[in-house]
Design a protein around this motif. Structure first.
Motif, mmCIF file in Angstrom:
data_model
loop_
_atom_site.group_PDB
_atom_site.id
_atom_site.type_symbol
_atom_site.label_atom_id
_atom_site.label_comp_id
_atom_site.label_asym_id
_atom_site.label_seq_id
_atom_site.Cartn_x
_atom_site.Cartn_y
_atom_site.Cartn_z
ATOM 1 N N LEU A 1 -1.830 -1.950 -4.293
ATOM 2 C CA LEU A 1 -1.559 -2.385 -5.700
ATOM 3 C C LEU A 1 0.140 -2.481 -5.958
ATOM 4 O O LEU A 1 0.311 -3.660 -6.585
ATOM 5 C CB LEU A 1 -2.022 -1.098 -6.494
ATOM 6 C CG LEU A 1 -2.076 -1.370 -7.954
ATOM 7 C CD1 LEU A 1 -3.283 -2.512 -8.285
ATOM 8 C CD2 LEU A 1 -2.662 -0.336 -8.913
ATOM 9 N N LEU A 2 0.881 -1.796 -5.097
ATOM 10 C CA LEU A 2 2.364 -2.110 -5.368
ATOM 11 C C LEU A 2 2.437 -3.468 -4.587
ATOM 12 O O LEU A 2 3.308 -4.090 -5.165
ATOM 13 C CB LEU A 2 3.083 -0.970 -4.620
ATOM 14 C CG LEU A 2 4.454 -1.077 -4.486
ATOM 15 C CD1 LEU A 2 5.077 -1.172 -5.873
ATOM 16 C CD2 LEU A 2 5.128 -0.062 -3.527
ATOM 17 N N ALA B 1 7.862 4.520 -6.830
ATOM 18 C CA ALA B 1 7.460 3.334 -6.811
ATOM 19 C C ALA B 1 5.932 3.131 -7.159
ATOM 20 O O ALA B 1 5.691 2.472 -8.028
ATOM 21 C CB ALA B 1 7.559 2.320 -5.609
ATOM 22 N N LEU B 2 5.126 4.042 -6.608
ATOM 23 C CA LEU B 2 3.789 4.118 -6.759
ATOM 24 C C LEU B 2 3.465 4.791 -8.377
ATOM 25 O O LEU B 2 2.541 4.033 -8.979
ATOM 26 C CB LEU B 2 3.189 4.935 -5.858
ATOM 27 C CG LEU B 2 3.022 4.522 -4.379
ATOM 28 C CD1 LEU B 2 2.273 5.309 -3.703
ATOM 29 C CD2 LEU B 2 2.223 2.872 -4.379
ATOM 30 N N GLU B 3 4.329 5.578 -8.556
ATOM 31 C CA GLU B 3 4.195 6.082 -10.161
ATOM 32 C C GLU B 3 4.427 4.794 -10.988
ATOM 33 O O GLU B 3 3.905 4.690 -12.185
ATOM 34 C CB GLU B 3 4.897 7.130 -10.068
ATOM 35 C CG GLU B 3 5.092 7.842 -11.515
ATOM 36 C CD GLU B 3 3.803 8.470 -12.105
ATOM 37 O OE1 GLU B 3 3.435 8.624 -13.362
ATOM 38 O OE2 GLU B 3 3.132 8.973 -11.068
ATOM 39 N N GLY B 4 5.512 4.042 -10.786
ATOM 40 C CA GLY B 4 5.743 3.008 -11.275
ATOM 41 C C GLY B 4 4.693 1.879 -11.685
ATOM 42 O O GLY B 4 4.827 1.351 -12.698
ATOM 43 N N ARG C 1 -6.346 -7.445 -2.369
ATOM 44 C CA ARG C 1 -7.848 -7.248 -2.767
ATOM 45 C C ARG C 1 -8.709 -7.432 -1.498
ATOM 46 O O ARG C 1 -9.516 -6.717 -1.110
ATOM 47 C CB ARG C 1 -8.219 -7.973 -3.931
ATOM 48 C CG ARG C 1 -9.829 -7.930 -3.924
ATOM 49 C CD ARG C 1 -10.330 -8.711 -5.423
ATOM 50 N NE ARG C 1 -11.753 -8.701 -5.310
ATOM 51 C CZ ARG C 1 -12.558 -7.699 -5.869
ATOM 52 N NH1 ARG C 1 -11.755 -6.664 -6.654
ATOM 53 N NH2 ARG C 1 -13.813 -7.868 -5.944
ATOM 54 N N GLY C 2 -8.476 -8.242 -0.884
ATOM 55 C CA GLY C 2 -9.593 -8.716 0.595
ATOM 56 C C GLY C 2 -9.108 -7.377 1.492
ATOM 57 O O GLY C 2 -10.055 -7.015 2.205
ATOM 58 N N ALA C 3 -7.823 -6.975 1.563
ATOM 59 C CA ALA C 3 -7.497 -6.065 2.877
ATOM 60 C C ALA C 3 -8.423 -4.586 2.214
ATOM 61 O O ALA C 3 -8.847 -3.937 3.019
ATOM 62 C CB ALA C 3 -5.913 -5.703 2.847
ATOM 63 N N ALA D 1 -11.523 2.855 -9.459
ATOM 64 C CA ALA D 1 -10.161 2.314 -10.390
ATOM 65 C C ALA D 1 -9.145 1.519 -9.401
ATOM 66 O O ALA D 1 -8.997 0.389 -10.093
ATOM 67 C CB ALA D 1 -9.388 3.454 -10.780
ATOM 68 N N LEU D 2 -9.042 1.876 -8.247
ATOM 69 C CA LEU D 2 -8.150 0.779 -7.277
ATOM 70 C C LEU D 2 -9.028 -0.652 -6.967
ATOM 71 O O LEU D 2 -8.330 -1.330 -6.976
ATOM 72 C CB LEU D 2 -7.946 1.680 -6.008
ATOM 73 C CG LEU D 2 -6.849 2.827 -6.121
ATOM 74 C CD1 LEU D 2 -6.810 3.639 -5.154
ATOM 75 C CD2 LEU D 2 -5.544 2.260 -6.679
#
Length: 695
Positions: A94-95, A122-125, A167-169, A245-246
């Motif tokens: 997602l990052l 960074a993930l929190e952001g 998304r594909g990965a 969610a992801l």
């Protein structure tokens, strides 16, 4: 923590090197420098992935580990388990998807501990704008210490995203995990999920209160793309709520068209975390036959507008929950076991659903459309009545179980017939409020006719059958076709076997493995995902092991995100599990399909091997026995050990013609058997219905 925190089993090593598990066992015995086990058990040890890769390269058995396989092995062997690894990977992807330059800056950090500290921030952001503050979302931000074992995996996943997109990965890794653990999850295949999304209709807000891995919400997202959508999901498993969610957030379109996603981890019936939601559509594949769903503590819950469900009627609790979470006029589509339509304990609730116009249709799907595959599940289509809205005077009943009599419902052709029949009936009924009778398939029934002592809504009990046996004309046609096929069968039957005993020749033998090394043929196995459908929309048919054994057309489906092995005319396909001596030469019908799981593909060089000669000798019972290994629950064929004689191409062609004629004879026998079964059953039906006289 180093890369070799990732462990791989003997089966994983075999996949990396493209060999059978027996070869890995031989390497362990013969090579003193083979990596030592670092985990697992005595009977199923695991090894450090990096040590295995290094050993395979040193031995010349592996030029380079395929990126997908390397990332999958890192995920599957993660010290915290594959689900935790999937969640870490999804957050990182997602990052990569939302802030690619920030990821590139982080990836340049060589020190693992420094990287994980910066990566967690960074993930929190990126998670907060997507899912809300930490207290509101199902996806928790991984802490630096939790991320440390995942660093090699996350780097590999980002590299994979450069090939497939983020998304594909994620779809590849999620699909691979679901395929590897089929008993741990309740899965809704893509075809039925898409049908449910279409029946629910376009929705700006959609809810799945038992979201699992998110297949239904993903189908809703794909059915009605556009800005301003919100997708809600809830599951009792915190891990599944986070995975959903992801999966939904990693929308391939991205940008303004990406839906807002909100998922929650909670027991939907006992402790609904989304009680404030009122959706345009609800889709659900809820758990069946639950006894501990909360009957006693929820006796006075306001959701039971149509009556308190009995302790044995958990499915009717889910039905009423779905209606309670809809806006007025909103639609819900739920998968139900067939007993819910007729169980006596639920008749009062069914009656009230009918009286108030909440239940609009009951649709019987063929067995095998949705797991469990031995039960023909039902789709219930519901609509929340608005204030002052008139009640619906009729209920649509559809029974598609008969459409799968000519093939496996998972075959694209058969499922396409089922889908089209359902949608044609539903659209006409939804438009007109009634449907002209289609014998044996669909009709709309006045609600007053259903409100008897049983309130039995099973479509098969309310739909008049078509003319028994299809009528005299069809019976005559089937009989004439059967006679033609039987005459053809006798014509194709092998001639008499000579009385004289022929001494078996002493041919020089070779093996498939030797032929592959010599370049006379190439050996391939199926793409890893095998058609799970976890991501992507473009799909190709798949030749399954069942198709090879039954001689039917390709019946599976495969997402093209997974680079399937595509079949060509003249390829030879062999099942590797089950112990049956079966081989198929690919013809025009199967060409262009993907190779399914549990199959090996042999592609002979035209100037070296005749495909029918190859297929005929590989089907030998003795050949299969000497090349098979036996476990406690299955027989596995080592294709490389299969033998065939070394013969000139002209002699191969002579044997090939004979084997090809036997295959034609076998196909004709199968066709005659199907016609015979059809004719016998049709005559039984006609005699018992009184439409055919016994004479």
């Amino acid at each position: 923590m180093q890369d070799n925190a990732t462990e791989v089993t003997a089966a994983g090593i075999a996949r990396l090197a493209g060999v059978g598990r027996a070869a890995v066992s031989n390497w362990r015995r013969r090579h003193a420098d083979f990596p030592k086990p670092v985990g697992g058990t005595e009977t199923s040890p695991s090894f450090a992935l990096t040590e295995v890769e290094e050993w395979l390269r040193d031995q010349g058995k592996l030029a380079e580990v395929p990126l997908r396989e390397r990332v999958w092995q890192q995920l599957a062997g993660h010290p915290a388990g594959p689900v935790t690894a999937l969640l870490h990977t999804g957050c990182a992807l997602l990052l990569v998807h939302d802030r690619p330059t920030e990821w590139l800056a982080l990836a340049a950090t060589e020190d693992g501990r420094d990287l994980t500290g910066r990566l967690s921030a960074a993930l929190e952001g990126v998670l907060t704008p997507r899912f809300g503050h930490a207290t509101q979302r199902a996806v928790a931000t991984p802490r630096p210490a939790e991320l440390l074992p995942s660093v090699p995996l996350l780097r590999g996943a980002a590299e994979l995203a450069a090939e497939l997109g983020a998304r594909g990965a994620f779809a590849f890794l999620l699909g691979r995990h679901l395929d590897a653990n089929p008993r741990q999850y309740t899965l809704t295949p893509q075809g039925p999920a898409e049908l449910m999304a279409v029946l629910a209709g376009p929705a700006a807000t959609a809810l799945d209160p038992a979201c699992g891995t998110g297949a239904l919400l993903d189908a809703v997202r794909a059915h009605a793309p556009g800005p301003g959508r919100t997708l809600y999901g809830q599951d009792a498993s915190a891990e599944l709520a986070a995975l959903t969610a992801l999966r939904l957030a990693l929308d391939g379109n991205g940008g303004a068209d990406a839906p807002a996603v909100r998922t929650a981890a909670a027991d939907t019936l006992r402790s609904d975390a989304l009680s404030d939601v009122r959706a345009d559509a609800v889709v659900a594949h809820p758990p069946f036959n639950e006894r501990g769903w909360g009957h006693d503590e929820l006796a006075y819950d306001p959701r039971w507008e149509y009556g308190l469900p009995a302790r044995t009627e958990s499915e009717l609790a889910w039905v009423q929950h779905a209606l309670a979470r809809l806006k007025d006029g909103g639609s819900a589509v739920l998968l139900m076991p067939p007993t819910v339509a007729s169980r006596r304990s639920g008749r009062r609730i069914r009656a009230d659903l009918l009286r108030r116009g909440a239940l609009r249709a009951v649709i019987a799907l063929p067995a095998g459309a949705v797991p469990p595959n031995n039960i023909p599940l039902h789709l219930w289509v519901l609509r929340r009545p608005g204030v002052g809205a008139p009640t619906a005077p009729e209920l649509l009943l559809v029974d598609t179980t008969g459409l799968a009599e000519t093939g496996d419902v998972r075959e694209q052709r058969v499922w396409g017939e089922v889908r089209d029949a359902v949608l044609d009936a539903w659209r006409a009924f939804d438009r007109d409020g009634s449907l002209a009778e289609q014998p044996g398939l669909a009709r709309s029934v006045p609600v007053i006719d259903l409100l008897d002592d049983e309130v039995d809504l099973a479509p098969a009990r309310r739909l008049p059958p078509p003319a028994a046996g299809g009528g005299a004309a069809e019976l005559t046609s089937v009989r004439e076709e059967l006679a033609d096929v039987l005459r053809l069968t006798m014509k194709l039957a092998p001639g008499p076997v000579p009385d004289a005993v022929v001494s078996p020749p002493r041919w020089p033998l070779t093996t498939v493995g030797e032929l592959a090394r010599a370049g006379a043929l190439s050996l391939r196995t199926a793409a890893t995902n095998g058609g799970s459908g976890a991501g992507g929309h473009a799909r190709v048919p798949v030749l399954t092991d069942h198709d090879v054994l039954a001689g039917t057309a390709p019946s599976g489906a495969h997402t093209t995100d997974d680079e399937p092995v595509i079949l060509d005319v003249g390829d030879v396909v062999v099942p590797v599990v089950g112990g049956a001596a079966a081989v198929r030469v690919v013809d025009e019908v199967a060409a262009g399909a993907a190779l399914g799981r549990g199959l090996a593909l042999l592609r002979p060089e035209p100037g070296a091997l005749d495909p029918w000669f190859l297929a005929g000798f590989l089907r030998s019972t003795a050949n299969n026995r000497q090349a098979s290994s036996y476990a406690s629950t299955a027989t596995r064929l080592d294709v490389r050990r299969l033998q065939l004689p070394r013969l000139p191409l002209a002699e191969q062609a002579e044997y090939g013609e004979r084997f090809k004629s036997l295959a034609t004879f076998e196909d004709t026998l199968r066709h005659a058997a199907r016609l015979g079964e059809h004719l016998v059953q049709a005559l039984h039906d006609g005699l018992t219905a009184g439409t055919l006289p016994p004479g």
